[in-house]
Design a protein around this motif. Structure first.
Motif, PDB file in Angstrom:
ATOM      1  N   TYR A 280       0.868  -1.184   0.000  1.00  0.00           N
ATOM      2  CA  TYR A 280       0.000   0.000   0.000  1.00  0.00           C
ATOM      3  C   TYR A 280       0.900   1.228   0.000  1.00  0.00           C
ATOM      4  N   TYR A 281       0.818   2.008  -1.094  1.00  0.00           N
ATOM      5  CA  TYR A 281       1.581   3.262  -1.189  1.00  0.00           C
ATOM      6  C   TYR A 281       0.680   4.391  -0.707  1.00  0.00           C
ATOM      7  N   LEU A 282       1.043   4.984   0.421  1.00  0.00           N
ATOM      8  CA  LEU A 282       0.222   6.008   1.070  1.00  0.00           C
ATOM      9  C   LEU A 282       0.658   7.401   0.628  1.00  0.00           C
ATOM     10  N   GLU A 283      -0.233   8.086  -0.057  1.00  0.00           N
ATOM     11  CA  GLU A 283       0.039   9.473  -0.451  1.00  0.00           C
ATOM     12  C   GLU A 283      -0.088  10.374   0.769  1.00  0.00           C
ATOM     13  N   PRO A 284       0.744  11.418   0.867  1.00  0.00           N
ATOM     14  CA  PRO A 284       0.651  12.339   2.010  1.00  0.00           C
ATOM     15  C   PRO A 284      -0.733  12.986   2.092  1.00  0.00           C
ATOM     16  N   ASN A 285      -1.259  13.035   3.296  1.00  0.00           N
ATOM     17  CA  ASN A 285      -2.541  13.697   3.561  1.00  0.00           C
ATOM     18  C   ASN A 285      -3.722  13.064   2.833  1.00  0.00           C
ATOM     19  N   GLU A 286      -3.605  11.792   2.435  1.00  0.00           N
ATOM     20  CA  GLU A 286      -4.711  11.085   1.788  1.00  0.00           C
ATOM     21  C   GLU A 286      -4.892   9.742   2.479  1.00  0.00           C
ATOM     22  N   MET A 287      -5.389   9.776   3.695  1.00  0.00           N
ATOM     23  CA  MET A 287      -5.533   8.576   4.500  1.00  0.00           C
ATOM     24  C   MET A 287      -6.584   7.646   3.906  1.00  0.00           C
ATOM     25  N   PRO A 288      -6.268   6.361   3.749  1.00  0.00           N
ATOM     26  CA  PRO A 288      -7.254   5.400   3.232  1.00  0.00           C
ATOM     27  C   PRO A 288      -8.476   5.313   4.149  1.00  0.00           C
ATOM     28  N   SER A 289      -9.595   4.927   3.577  1.00  0.00           N
ATOM     29  CA  SER A 289     -10.816   4.786   4.381  1.00  0.00           C
ATOM     30  C   SER A 289     -10.692   3.596   5.325  1.00  0.00           C
ATOM     31  N   THR A 290     -11.372   3.706   6.445  1.00  0.00           N
ATOM     32  CA  THR A 290     -11.402   2.591   7.396  1.00  0.00           C
ATOM     33  C   THR A 290     -12.015   1.358   6.746  1.00  0.00           C
ATOM     34  N   GLU A 291     -12.951   1.560   5.839  1.00  0.00           N
ATOM     35  CA  GLU A 291     -13.627   0.441   5.164  1.00  0.00           C
ATOM     36  C   GLU A 291     -12.637  -0.413   4.377  1.00  0.00           C
ATOM     37  N   ILE A 292     -11.771   0.201   3.572  1.00  0.00           N
ATOM     38  CA  ILE A 292     -10.824  -0.571   2.768  1.00  0.00           C
ATOM     39  C   ILE A 292      -9.751  -1.197   3.648  1.00  0.00           C
ATOM     40  N   LEU A 293      -9.337  -0.494   4.694  1.00  0.00           N
ATOM     41  CA  LEU A 293      -8.316  -1.048   5.590  1.00  0.00           C
ATOM     42  C   LEU A 293      -8.872  -2.254   6.363  1.00  0.00           C
ATOM     43  N   THR A 294     -10.105  -2.159   6.798  1.00  0.00           N
ATOM     44  CA  THR A 294     -10.736  -3.277   7.507  1.00  0.00           C
ATOM     45  C   THR A 294     -10.894  -4.470   6.572  1.00  0.00           C
ATOM     46  N   TYR A 295     -11.296  -4.193   5.343  1.00  0.00           N
ATOM     47  CA  TYR A 295     -11.425  -5.263   4.339  1.00  0.00           C
ATOM     48  C   TYR A 295     -10.085  -5.955   4.114  1.00  0.00           C
ATOM     49  N   LEU A 296      -9.035  -5.157   3.943  1.00  0.00           N
ATOM     50  CA  LEU A 296      -7.701  -5.732   3.750  1.00  0.00           C
ATOM     51  C   LEU A 296      -7.274  -6.554   4.956  1.00  0.00           C
ATOM     52  N   SER A 297      -7.495  -6.016   6.142  1.00  0.00           N
ATOM     53  CA  SER A 297      -7.107  -6.720   7.364  1.00  0.00           C
ATOM     54  C   SER A 297      -7.781  -8.077   7.442  1.00  0.00           C
ATOM     55  N   ASP A 298      -9.090  -8.105   7.199  1.00  0.00           N
ATOM     56  CA  ASP A 298      -9.849  -9.360   7.285  1.00  0.00           C
ATOM     57  C   ASP A 298      -9.355 -10.383   6.273  1.00  0.00           C
ATOM     58  N   HIS A 299      -9.103  -9.935   5.040  1.00  0.00           N
ATOM     59  CA  HIS A 299      -8.742 -10.876   3.983  1.00  0.00           C
ATOM     60  C   HIS A 299      -7.268 -11.278   4.033  1.00  0.00           C
ATOM     61  N   LEU A 300      -6.404 -10.388   4.488  1.00  0.00           N
ATOM     62  CA  LEU A 300      -5.012 -10.790   4.695  1.00  0.00           C
ATOM     63  C   LEU A 300      -4.938 -11.856   5.770  1.00  0.00           C
ATOM     64  N   ARG A 301      -5.672 -11.651   6.845  1.00  0.00           N
ATOM     65  CA  ARG A 301      -5.702 -12.625   7.937  1.00  0.00           C
ATOM     66  C   ARG A 301      -6.265 -13.956   7.449  1.00  0.00           C
ATOM     67  N   GLN A 302      -7.365 -13.902   6.728  1.00  0.00           N
ATOM     68  CA  GLN A 302      -8.037 -15.110   6.253  1.00  0.00           C
ATOM     69  C   GLN A 302      -7.165 -15.883   5.270  1.00  0.00           C
ATOM     70  N   ASP A 303      -6.450 -15.172   4.396  1.00  0.00           N
ATOM     71  CA  ASP A 303      -5.646 -15.819   3.352  1.00  0.00           C
ATOM     72  C   ASP A 303      -4.192 -16.031   3.760  1.00  0.00           C
ATOM     73  N   ASN A 304      -3.875 -15.663   5.009  1.00  0.00           N
ATOM     74  CA  ASN A 304      -2.504 -15.818   5.516  1.00  0.00           C
ATOM     75  C   ASN A 304      -1.493 -15.073   4.636  1.00  0.00           C
ATOM     76  N   LYS A 305      -1.808 -13.817   4.328  1.00  0.00           N
ATOM     77  CA  LYS A 305      -0.929 -12.974   3.520  1.00  0.00           C
ATOM     78  C   LYS A 305      -0.505 -11.750   4.329  1.00  0.00           C
ATOM     79  N   GLU A 306       0.486 -11.037   3.789  1.00  0.00           N
ATOM     80  CA  GLU A 306       1.022  -9.882   4.502  1.00  0.00           C
ATOM     81  C   GLU A 306       1.064  -8.665   3.585  1.00  0.00           C
ATOM     82  N   ILE A 307       1.328  -7.510   4.202  1.00  0.00           N
ATOM     83  CA  ILE A 307       1.315  -6.251   3.474  1.00  0.00           C
ATOM     84  C   ILE A 307       2.567  -5.448   3.795  1.00  0.00           C
TER      85      ILE A 307
END
Length: 252
Positions: free
Chosen positions: A53-80
């Protein structure tokens, strides 16, 4: 070494991201870009081995996409891998637990260091092929992340936040050598999950060890009456857990 493929997420396909993808191509590493929307990310997440995830300055990702990523990374045993200003990467790690974050890079990006990290991740995944595989099933993501952190150097660890998710994951032809199953969960509790596992021809032989927060005699007898391969109290220490699992696999 297994073939590495990277999903790069960013607010826009910027010059820096295009350079990054070119560097990956030169290193013979496949990559694909996605905007930070669930629909867009979902198209690629299952087919990649690592997320950046490339984070642009002052453009914080939404909690919705971060939560989605967290759930699916955990489920699929992947990392970021996170790239950005420390304040931004720290904020992201309040939603995506540290146990799922492989590396954090500051801006400006050290391209050589990033490529090295990607290759190291690929090597670690490749070497993990012969490790015993454990699926943790627990409705508490913080507890699961802690146990995964304890075990990930010795075992291949996958996680599911409910019994139904565990059955779905196993139904997708994922194989494990042991299931660590929470005894008390909402909707479908541990005993019900064990019953489902034992009634399915594909999963009935998978060893199950219960995780329980209750250590009184009555509770322990109730757990053992279900004839799992064992039970562990959730107050167990890291060293004791590793010893117990090592002893279990030595006997198996």
């Amino acid at each position: 070494m297994t073939q590495t493929s990277i999903l790069i997420i960013g607010e826009k396909e910027s010059f820096i991201i295009r350079v990054l993808m070119k560097k990956l191509e030169e290193a013979h590493i496949q990559s694909v870009f996605s905007l930070p929307s669930i629909d867009a990310v979902n198209q690629h997440l299952s087919s990649v081995s690592l997320v950046t995830y490339y984070l642009e300055p002052n453009e914080m990702p939404s909690t919705e996409i971060l939560t989605y990523l967290s759930d699916h990374l955990r489920q699929d045993n992947k990392e970021i891998i996170l790239i950005g200003e420390p304040s931004d990467t720290d904020a992201v790690q309040k939603v995506i637990p540290q146990s799922l974050v492989y590396k954090v890079f500051k801006r400006p990006l050290d391209y050589e260091g990033y490529i090295l990290a990607v290759n190291m991740h690929s090597l670690e995944v490749s070497e993990g092929v012969n490790k015993k595989s454990i699926l943790i099933v627990d409705d508490d993501p913080n507890y699961m992340s802690l146990i995964r952190e304890w075990l990930k150097d010795s075992y291949k660890v996958s996680m599911a936040t409910s019994g139904l998710r565990a059955m779905k994951w196993l139904g997708a032809e994922n194989k494990v050598d042991l299931i660590l199953l929470d005894y008390e969960m909402p909707v479908t509790d541990g005993p019900q999950v064990l019953e489902m596992l034992r009634s399915d021809e594909e999963t009935k032989h998978i060893p199950v060890i219960f995780l329980t927060g209750r250590g009184d005699k009555e509770s322990v007898m109730s757990v053992m009456s279900l004839k799992p391969q064992g039970y562990l109290l959730k107050t167990i220490s890291r060293a004791e857990l590793l010893d117990k699992l090592s002893a279990f696999f030595d006997r198996a």
